[in-house]
Design an enzyme around this catalytic site. Structure first.
Site, PDB file in Angstrom:
ATOM      1  N   HIS A 166       0.411  -1.004  -0.099  1.00  0.00           N
ATOM      2  CA  HIS A 166       0.308   0.089   0.091  1.00  0.00           C
ATOM      3  C   HIS A 166       0.504   1.156   0.144  1.00  0.00           C
ATOM      4  O   HIS A 166       1.620   0.874   0.331  1.00  0.00           O
ATOM      5  CB  HIS A 166      -1.156  -0.041   1.231  1.00  0.00           C
ATOM      6  CG  HIS A 166      -1.459  -0.682   1.007  1.00  0.00           C
ATOM      7  ND1 HIS A 166      -3.122  -0.837   0.337  1.00  0.00           N
ATOM      8  CD2 HIS A 166      -2.694  -2.329   2.148  1.00  0.00           C
ATOM      9  CE1 HIS A 166      -4.030  -1.642   0.372  1.00  0.00           C
ATOM     10  NE2 HIS A 166      -3.774  -2.413   1.253  1.00  0.00           N
ATOM     11  N   CYS A 177       0.238   2.749  -4.546  1.00  0.00           N
ATOM     12  CA  CYS A 177      -0.130   4.229  -4.912  1.00  0.00           C
ATOM     13  C   CYS A 177       0.979   4.995  -4.334  1.00  0.00           C
ATOM     14  O   CYS A 177       1.268   4.606  -3.414  1.00  0.00           O
ATOM     15  CB  CYS A 177      -1.610   4.118  -4.154  1.00  0.00           C
ATOM     16  SG  CYS A 177      -2.842   3.712  -4.401  1.00  0.00           S
TER      17      CYS A 177
END
Length: 466
Positions: A288, A330
């Site tokens: 992430h 991300c």
């Protein structure tokens, strides 16, 4: 999250594409416009050298504006409005930003102003960012002279090939220094600015222009699997690819933020103590991401990817060797809806639904000086580094729970199809395919777009298989 193929044939039917398919190449039949924005202290000789390069590259409309750096944004807004009011088709835009060292601190705001230009939708937008300093004049002159000479001699080469060759020459002429410019690309196809017909065959570059990969190769895969459904498919596909390409591969799953750093340090130590030459290293980091591009370990703590890149860049065994970084994470929270065709009748949009293009695709930035570089991971002092992000700065990276991420899966497919190809060109093809996809979900019912971003200070062609 579900990925849907875009109807590329419908795009051609209702709105001519600037790319040719497959294995895209930009169609530059429209107008080419060039603009130089320079601060008052920039010398006339520097501006003249830039204009010479522009003319060599075929830009018939060359404009120059002298302004303070604070006024650069307003000048680019004026250019955007001018181009949007232009009636004919556009082929390419080239903007050079020249200022004293350290003044171009937020170049992305300038770059993104022109990326919103409707007339340039799908067209390549090239930004040349230069720092004008007394000590940096020889380096700047060497870059412009080398680029101009290569453009005249090798018009059939893509701009990425030309830049890589210029980076190599600059390194050879700098008395062994490791300083190297860097390029930052979200191009979706080959950008050939020379006036050469597509039927003309491209001669093979000399072997000396290619990295020697006869030594050992090593890969480190760091993947957070926990709470990332589908990540296991990326790990399996990438591990199999690395092994097929001859990389001795190490896999670590669910590393904490601290473990990310420890694993890189251990990887570096193993390479430095390896008996025999080492020719290439690949590091893939899948996790992430935080709101400012941080990586999140399995413990939820943050680690800066630039720190990890620097760890390997200090490896003595890899001096002068290519170092590849793949980041599936991300880089912010923006979900890009893309840019659709303008001025289409409503019934065309309803019947054929022409696909959107990612808002920040088709951009090439060239940083000749460290002061203007976008991050520590890509400063010119770090040569021979190739970093590929699954998303552009500030944007979300997508992953399908059933098959993995579009970035990793497309990368594996393209490299298996042509493992002998130039890696920069292959990554551009990966980006083209990713940009064609529409993404649905997981928390949004509207289609979204993804786009890769490639940072390169490579000084030679990189082919992973001979």
């Amino acid at each position: 999250m579900t990925t849907l193929p875009s109807p590329a044939d419908k795009e051609v039917a209702c709105h001519p594409s600037p790319l040719t398919y497959p294995w895209g190449k930009y169609n530059l039949q429209g107008s080419r416009v060039a603009l130089t924005l320079s601060s008052p202290e920039v010398s006339a000789s520097t501006v003249a050298a830039l204009e010479d390069v522009f003319q060599t590259l075929g830009f018939e409309n060359c404009q120059r504006r002298e302004a303070s750096v604070q006024d650069f944004l307003g000048e680019l807004t004026g250019l955007r409005k001018q181009l949007d009011a232009h009636g004919g088709p556009m082929g390419c835009a080239l903007v050079s930003l020249v200022a004293s060292s350290g003044q171009l601190r937020q170049p992305q705001q300038l770059v993104r102003e022109l990326s919103h230009c409707g007339a340039l939708r799908g067209c390549p937008k090239v930004f040349l960012l230069l720092s004008s300093t007394p000590g940096g004049a020889p380096k700047l002159r060497a870059f412009l002279t080398g680029l101009g000479e290569l453009c005249r001699r090798c018009p059939h080469w893509s701009l990425l090939q030309l830049l890589t060759e210029v980076f190599c020459r600059m390194a050879e002429e700098s008395s062994g220094a490791t300083n190297c410019p860097v390029l930052r690309s979200s191009l979706r196809g080959a950008l050939c600015l020379g006036d050469v017909g597509p039927w003309r065959s491209k001669p093979e570059p000399s072997p000396s222009a290619q990295y020697d990969l006869s030594g050992a190769r090593a890969a480190l895969l760091l993947a957070v699997i926990r709470d990332r459904p589908g990540a296991q498919h990326d790990v399996k596909a990438l591990r199999n690819l690395c092994q097929a390409l001859g990389f001795k591969t190490t896999l670590r799953t669910d590393p904490t933020a601290q473990a990310f750093q420890e694993e890189l340090a251990q990887f570096r130590k193993q390479l430095d103590t390896h008996r025999g030459p080492v020719s290439c290293a690949l590091v893939a980091m899948m996790a992430h991401g935080g709101p400012r591009g941080q990586l999140l370990g399995a413990d939820g703590q943050e680690v800066q990817p630039e720190v990890l890149v620097q760890e390997l860049n200090c490896c003595g065994a890899l001096r002068g060797c290519p170092k590849i970084f793949l980041l599936q994470a991300c880089r912010g929270g923006y979900r890009d809806a893309g840019m659709g065709p303008i001025a289409l009748p409503w019934f065309w949009r309803w019947l054929q639904a022409p696909p959107a293009i990612p808002s920040y695709a088709d951009i090439l930035q060239i940083y000749v000086d460290a002061q203007g570089s976008p991050s520590r991971a890509s400063t010119p002092g770090n040569s021979d580094i190739l970093t590929v992000y699954a998303a552009t700065e500030g944007c979300v990276a997508y992953r399908d729970e059933k098959k993995g991420s579009d970035f990793i899966q497309t990368l594996v497919e393209v490299l298996r199809t042509d493992p002998r190809g130039d890696l920069l060109e292959l990554l551009t093809e990966v980006n083209r395919q990713v940009c064609e996809l529409d993404v649905l979900g997981p928390d949004c019912d509207e289609r979204r777009k993804a786009c890769l971003e490639i940072y390169s200070s490579l000084r030679r062609r990189l082919c992973l298989q001979a």
